[in-house]
Design a protein around this motif. Structure first.
Motif, PDB file in Angstrom:
ATOM      1  N   VAL A  33       1.043  -1.128  -0.157  1.00  0.00           N
ATOM      2  CA  VAL A  33       0.094  -0.218   0.071  1.00  0.00           C
ATOM      3  C   VAL A  33       1.260   0.817  -0.377  1.00  0.00           C
ATOM      4  N   SER A  34       0.516   2.537  -0.234  1.00  0.00           N
ATOM      5  CA  SER A  34       1.375   3.167  -0.989  1.00  0.00           C
ATOM      6  C   SER A  34       0.105   4.328   0.018  1.00  0.00           C
ATOM      7  N   MET A  35       1.345   5.267   1.041  1.00  0.00           N
ATOM      8  CA  MET A  35       0.486   6.402   1.684  1.00  0.00           C
ATOM      9  C   MET A  35       0.988   7.922   1.760  1.00  0.00           C
ATOM     10  N   PRO A  36       0.018   8.807   1.195  1.00  0.00           N
ATOM     11  CA  PRO A  36       0.919  10.280   0.904  1.00  0.00           C
ATOM     12  C   PRO A  36       0.734  10.505   2.219  1.00  0.00           C
ATOM     13  N   ALA A  37       2.326  11.274   2.512  1.00  0.00           N
ATOM     14  CA  ALA A  37       2.196  12.082   4.043  1.00  0.00           C
ATOM     15  C   ALA A  37       0.880  12.792   4.034  1.00  0.00           C
ATOM     16  N   GLY A  38       0.303  12.888   5.471  1.00  0.00           N
ATOM     17  CA  GLY A  38      -0.465  13.450   5.720  1.00  0.00           C
ATOM     18  C   GLY A  38      -1.610  12.634   6.006  1.00  0.00           C
ATOM     19  N   GLU A  39      -1.212  11.734   5.209  1.00  0.00           N
ATOM     20  CA  GLU A  39      -2.643  10.782   5.161  1.00  0.00           C
ATOM     21  C   GLU A  39      -2.526   9.476   6.822  1.00  0.00           C
ATOM     22  N   PHE A  40      -3.834   8.995   6.886  1.00  0.00           N
ATOM     23  CA  PHE A  40      -2.930   7.826   8.103  1.00  0.00           C
ATOM     24  C   PHE A  40      -3.413   5.960   7.550  1.00  0.00           C
ATOM     25  N   PHE A  41      -2.646   5.640   7.869  1.00  0.00           N
ATOM     26  CA  PHE A  41      -2.297   4.051   7.705  1.00  0.00           C
ATOM     27  C   PHE A  41      -3.655   3.426   8.377  1.00  0.00           C
ATOM     28  N   PHE A  42      -4.147   4.131   9.206  1.00  0.00           N
ATOM     29  CA  PHE A  42      -5.289   3.632  10.658  1.00  0.00           C
ATOM     30  C   PHE A  42      -5.288   4.986  11.968  1.00  0.00           C
ATOM     31  N   ARG A  43      -6.634   4.978  12.165  1.00  0.00           N
ATOM     32  CA  ARG A  43      -6.544   5.217  13.028  1.00  0.00           C
ATOM     33  C   ARG A  43      -6.922   5.100  15.066  1.00  0.00           C
ATOM     34  N   GLU A  44      -6.594   5.649  15.650  1.00  0.00           N
ATOM     35  CA  GLU A  44      -6.831   4.543  17.162  1.00  0.00           C
ATOM     36  C   GLU A  44      -8.080   4.745  17.114  1.00  0.00           C
ATOM     37  N   PHE A  45      -8.663   3.439  18.051  1.00  0.00           N
ATOM     38  CA  PHE A  45     -10.282   3.243  17.892  1.00  0.00           C
ATOM     39  C   PHE A  45     -10.601   2.305  16.728  1.00  0.00           C
ATOM     40  N   ASP A  46     -10.049   2.440  15.275  1.00  0.00           N
ATOM     41  CA  ASP A  46     -10.442   1.898  14.047  1.00  0.00           C
ATOM     42  C   ASP A  46     -10.281  -0.377  14.756  1.00  0.00           C
ATOM     43  N   GLN A  47     -11.474  -0.574  14.226  1.00  0.00           N
ATOM     44  CA  GLN A  47     -10.914  -1.835  14.512  1.00  0.00           C
ATOM     45  C   GLN A  47      -9.631  -2.592  13.128  1.00  0.00           C
ATOM     46  N   ARG A  97       0.188   7.758  11.460  1.00  0.00           N
ATOM     47  CA  ARG A  97       0.329   9.046  10.007  1.00  0.00           C
ATOM     48  C   ARG A  97       1.373   9.061   8.408  1.00  0.00           C
ATOM     49  N   ALA A  98       1.213   8.378   7.878  1.00  0.00           N
ATOM     50  CA  ALA A  98       2.106   9.214   7.114  1.00  0.00           C
ATOM     51  C   ALA A  98       3.332  10.081   7.124  1.00  0.00           C
ATOM     52  N   ALA A  99       4.565  10.611   7.991  1.00  0.00           N
ATOM     53  CA  ALA A  99       5.246  11.624   7.890  1.00  0.00           C
ATOM     54  C   ALA A  99       5.678  12.054   6.314  1.00  0.00           C
ATOM     55  N   GLN A 100       5.862  11.331   6.180  1.00  0.00           N
ATOM     56  CA  GLN A 100       6.163  11.370   4.259  1.00  0.00           C
ATOM     57  C   GLN A 100       5.570  10.613   3.533  1.00  0.00           C
ATOM     58  N   ASP A 101       6.222  10.214   2.046  1.00  0.00           N
ATOM     59  CA  ASP A 101       4.901   9.568   1.023  1.00  0.00           C
ATOM     60  C   ASP A 101       5.703   8.356   1.977  1.00  0.00           C
ATOM     61  N   CYS A 102       4.999   7.310   1.450  1.00  0.00           N
ATOM     62  CA  CYS A 102       5.520   6.007   3.169  1.00  0.00           C
ATOM     63  C   CYS A 102       5.009   4.733   1.223  1.00  0.00           C
TER      64      CYS A 102
END
Length: 177
Positions: A33-47, A97-102
């Motif tokens: 998976v690619s994640m642009p900077a600033g986007e979340f892989f997942f958030r706290e409390f997500d299943q 959260r991606a701090a840079q493109d990941c």
């Protein structure tokens, strides 16, 4: 590219000692998976049902308190995250959260169960390695919490901890009730 990914996984504590052919099999099941900077892989409390092996980039682990996100740590290429959800099938304990493109390899519990069906011993080793990694992180968190509590006096100005009877070593400390 597949060889580089196998080598990346073998350098991670969770996949240490795992055979190349098993990692190749696992990688054949897992999306990158690619994640642009600033986007979340997942958030706290997500299943959650998957963990990630960070291949490229940096990501921040964040914990929310009173509507504000606080940085717990920064992850770099070669780090794994999200394995607690694979182990305990509970909600995420923090956000990432991606701090840079990941780019990261997404490894689901279902992918690991396919390893179980293929090679039980290798699956068991992955599970033991995950347990060791989570235990290492817990010990680190305990140590940091203890250090923070020892440095901060309680509301009445006394120490937050008191020595256990019969000893004065660090192992003899207990919670003050």
């Amino acid at each position: 590219m597949q060889e580089a990914r196998i080598e990346l996984l073998q350098r991670m504590p969770i996949f240490g000692g795992i055979k190349s052919e098993i990692l190749q099999f696992l990688l054949g099941l897992c999306p990158v998976v690619s994640m642009p900077a600033g986007e979340f892989f997942f958030r706290e409390f997500d299943q959650g049902d998957s963990m990630f092996a960070l291949e490229v980039g940096r990501a921040d682990v964040l914990k929310s308190w009173c509507g504000q996100d606080y940085l717990l740590q920064t992850l770099n290429a070669g780090d794994c995250f999200g394995e607690m959800a694979v182990m305990d099938h509970c909600a995420r304990s923090a956000s990432v959260r991606a701090a840079q493109d990941c780019s990261a390899i997404r490894i689901s519990a279902a992918n690991l169960y396919q390893v179980y069906a293929k090679d039980l011993k290798q699956f068991a080793l992955i599970q033991m390695n995950m347990g060791r990694e989570v235990s290492r992180r817990l010990r680190d968190a305990d140590s940091r919490l203890f250090g923070a509590r020892m440095a901060a006096p309680s509301a009445d100005g006394s120490a937050s901890y008191s020595p256990a009877p019969g000893g004065s070593s660090a192992a003899g400390w207990q919670w003050k009730c």
